[in-house]
Design an enzyme around this catalytic site. Sequence first.
Site, short mmCIF file in Angstrom:
data_model
loop_
_atom_site.label_atom_id
_atom_site.label_comp_id
_atom_site.label_asym_id
_atom_site.label_seq_id
_atom_site.Cartn_x
_atom_site.Cartn_y
_atom_site.Cartn_z
N CYS A 143 0.86 -1.17 0.00
CA CYS A 143 0.00 0.00 0.00
C CYS A 143 0.90 1.23 0.00
O CYS A 143 1.88 1.28 0.75
CB CYS A 143 -0.89 -0.01 1.24
SG CYS A 143 -1.98 1.42 1.35
N HIS A 186 -9.18 -3.75 -1.98
CA HIS A 186 -8.18 -2.98 -1.22
C HIS A 186 -8.53 -1.49 -1.23
O HIS A 186 -8.54 -0.83 -0.18
CB HIS A 186 -6.78 -3.23 -1.84
CG HIS A 186 -5.68 -2.45 -1.20
ND1 HIS A 186 -4.61 -3.04 -0.56
CD2 HIS A 186 -5.45 -1.10 -1.11
CE1 HIS A 186 -3.80 -2.10 -0.09
NE2 HIS A 186 -4.28 -0.92 -0.41
N GLU A 187 -8.82 -0.97 -2.42
CA GLU A 187 -9.11 0.47 -2.52
C GLU A 187 -10.44 0.81 -1.86
O GLU A 187 -10.58 1.84 -1.21
CB GLU A 187 -9.12 0.92 -4.00
CG GLU A 187 -7.80 0.71 -4.74
CD GLU A 187 -6.58 1.24 -4.00
OE1 GLU A 187 -6.70 2.25 -3.26
OE2 GLU A 187 -5.50 0.64 -4.14
N HIS A 231 -10.15 1.40 1.76
CA HIS A 231 -9.63 2.73 2.12
C HIS A 231 -10.78 3.73 2.35
O HIS A 231 -10.66 4.63 3.18
CB HIS A 231 -8.74 3.28 0.99
CG HIS A 231 -7.31 2.84 1.08
ND1 HIS A 231 -6.50 3.15 2.15
CD2 HIS A 231 -6.53 2.13 0.22
CE1 HIS A 231 -5.28 2.64 1.94
NE2 HIS A 231 -5.28 2.01 0.78
#
Length: 178
Positions: free
Chosen positions: A97, A139-140, A143
């Site tokens: 990341c 993953h994004e 966030h």
Amino acid sequence: MAILKIAKLGHPVLVKKTNEINNLDELNLKKIVFDMSETMLDVDGIGLAAPQVHLSHRMFIFRNPEIEDDDKINISVFINPVIEKLSDETEDDWEGCLSIPGMLGLVRRFKRIKYSAIDLNGNNIAGEVEGLHARVIQHEFDHLNGVLYTSRLAHKSAFGYSEEIEKFWKKNNDENKK
Ligand code: NI
């Protein structure tokens, strides 16, 4: 265009839930996306979410490595995305990341997901993806909810500096496969 400063692990913006984007024009989103793209490419990243550049908006950009070749870079923009798993099947793989530079973790993700979002032109987009493509989106997406991959490790100990991971974990994995 401009290269933006990337928030690093420990900055509160990374653990804060982001706000939905209601008016694409008001935010000057095109400029944000251009700057985020330049920032991501500058550090050779595969995805970048708005909180990572200190913007608490529900949007991220990412590259789809499966449809890129040497002279083509393909950057997708997801605004106000929604994702859903298509099955309970999971896969473990190494992730890094840009907000946790120099480190890698073995992360458990759903193998297949469906998504819907708005693109930079305000169009609705949707699809079903799997593998690395699905991993990057998950993953994004995390966030946007203030979640970092370190809270999704497949094993507590499967996290560390990339040079050590390469040396001890990945090597062992490769040997195990032989
Ligand atoms: Ni990240």
